[in-house]
Design an enzyme around this catalytic site. Structure first.
Site, PDB file in Angstrom:
ATOM      1  N   ARG A  50       0.929  -1.106  -0.046  1.00 31.92           N
ATOM      2  CA  ARG A  50       0.001  -0.106  -0.237  1.00 31.92           C
ATOM      3  C   ARG A  50       0.790   1.405  -0.021  1.00 31.92           C
ATOM      4  O   ARG A  50       1.100   1.438   0.966  1.00 31.92           O
ATOM      5  CB  ARG A  50      -0.655  -0.002   0.994  1.00 31.92           C
ATOM      6  CG  ARG A  50      -1.957  -0.844   0.902  1.00 31.92           C
ATOM      7  CD  ARG A  50      -2.916  -0.821   1.655  1.00 31.92           C
ATOM      8  NE  ARG A  50      -3.653  -2.796   2.203  1.00 31.92           N
ATOM      9  CZ  ARG A  50      -4.845  -2.653   3.263  1.00 31.92           C
ATOM     10  NH1 ARG A  50      -4.312  -1.233   4.632  1.00 31.92           N
ATOM     11  NH2 ARG A  50      -5.763  -3.423   3.076  1.00 31.92           N
ATOM     12  N   ASP A  52       1.985   4.698  -0.705  1.00 35.39           N
ATOM     13  CA  ASP A  52       1.916   5.801  -0.399  1.00 35.39           C
ATOM     14  C   ASP A  52       1.513   7.739  -0.861  1.00 35.39           C
ATOM     15  O   ASP A  52       1.892   7.368  -1.627  1.00 35.39           O
ATOM     16  CB  ASP A  52       2.727   6.619   0.808  1.00 35.39           C
ATOM     17  CG  ASP A  52       2.665   6.220   2.470  1.00 35.39           C
ATOM     18  OD1 ASP A  52       1.739   5.311   3.051  1.00 35.39           O
ATOM     19  OD2 ASP A  52       3.612   5.837   3.513  1.00 35.39           O
ATOM     20  N   ARG A 202      10.103   5.890   4.785  1.00 29.31           N
ATOM     21  CA  ARG A 202      10.721   7.653   4.570  1.00 29.31           C
ATOM     22  C   ARG A 202      11.130   7.718   5.732  1.00 29.31           C
ATOM     23  O   ARG A 202      11.938   9.165   5.538  1.00 29.31           O
ATOM     24  CB  ARG A 202       8.987   8.008   3.524  1.00 29.31           C
ATOM     25  CG  ARG A 202       9.204   7.833   2.629  1.00 29.31           C
ATOM     26  CD  ARG A 202       7.247   8.458   2.476  1.00 29.31           C
ATOM     27  NE  ARG A 202       6.796   9.602   3.297  1.00 29.31           N
ATOM     28  CZ  ARG A 202       6.049  10.831   2.765  1.00 29.31           C
ATOM     29  NH1 ARG A 202       4.923   9.246   3.279  1.00 29.31           N
ATOM     30  NH2 ARG A 202       5.758  11.392   3.443  1.00 29.31           N
TER      31      ARG A 202
END
Length: 257
Positions: A50, A52, A202
């Site tokens: 999934r 972002d 990230r």
């Protein structure tokens, strides 16, 4: 119902991530809209990851059960036709066993992050890399990254809205390559693991950038990891430098007979 695996490349900039959401564009929703043009019954695709908002993919994988059999080549062509002009491409398609699951069957996911150091604004790669205007020390970043390899409680590098049951994950690789260009230097991060927490990659890159810039000592990465507190993390870097590069399975669904 026959089951199909599809490999997907996409530009994440126009989308609020992979997952279908109400009233905002998503990669999953766009592909399901294309499927609705060729399949009379509503279908839902299941993705391996999934991603972002703004994150790109070169090798996202999904599976979908359809109400009739298709030649994989024809399904691939039909989907790409109905996806136009969306920046999404189906690069491979294969019929797979009914128990194939793109998410739960994956044994490894590889992400790549592109960070560019140069003074002049990036033009050609705008939206595809994270740019900083100052130099970075790759040796310090590599030293900081070494603290993250292995099995750890990654609470510090986990989004507060992460839905994973446990913050404990095994990180197989976090390597950094320095690629000089005519106008600057690209630092390319390769991150491999079976699965990831929300914002984990990230958070890693944002923290290591602080190390490379001299704002953190490499050993502070270990201290942040041991703190097991989100507040100890460095800044979360922007999504547009991140790519879901490849999803690995025990048997490659696209390898053919």
């Amino acid at each position: 119902m026959p089951n199909y695996a599809i490999k997907i490349e996409y530009d994440g900039r126009p989308y609020h991530g992979w997952q279908r959401q109400r009233d905002v564009p998503s990669v999953q929703g766009t592909i399901e809209d294309a499927l609705s043009k060729i399949c009379p019954t509503p279908v839902e695709i299941q993705g391996a990851g999934r991603t972002d908002k703004g994150v790109h993919a070169l090798g996202q994988v999904a599976h979908v059960h359809l109400d009739k059999e298709w030649q994989p080549f024809r399904l691939n062509e039909a989907l790409n036709f109905h996806l136009r002009p969306a920046p999404i491409s189906i690069t491979a398609c294969a019929q797979v066993d009914n128990d194939f699951h793109a998410r739960f069957g994956a044994i490894e996911r590889r992400y790549v992050f592109r960070l560019v150091s140069r003074r002049a604004p990036v033009v050609v790669d705008a939206g595809w890399v994270w740019q900083v205007a100052y130099g970075l020390d790759i040796d310090k970043m590599r030293a900081g990254a070494a603290h993250l390899i292995g099995k750890h409680d990654f609470t510090t590098f986990r989004s507060s809205i992460c839905q994973a049951q446990s913050p404990v994950k095994s990180l197989d690789e976090l390597s950094i390559e320095e690629i000089p260009s005519r106008t600057g230097i690209e630092y390319r991060f390769t991150i491999r693991a079976r699965s990831f927490l929300h914002n984990q990659v990230r958070s890693f890159v944002g923290t290591l950038e602080r190390v490379g810039a001299g704002a953190w000592h490499p050993d502070q990465v270990r201290e942040a990891l041991d703190a097991k507190e989100r507040a100890a993390c460095g800044p979360v870097c922007p999504g547009h430098g991140l790519y879901l590069d490849e999803v690995i399975y025990q048997t490659d669904p696209f390898a053919g007979p």
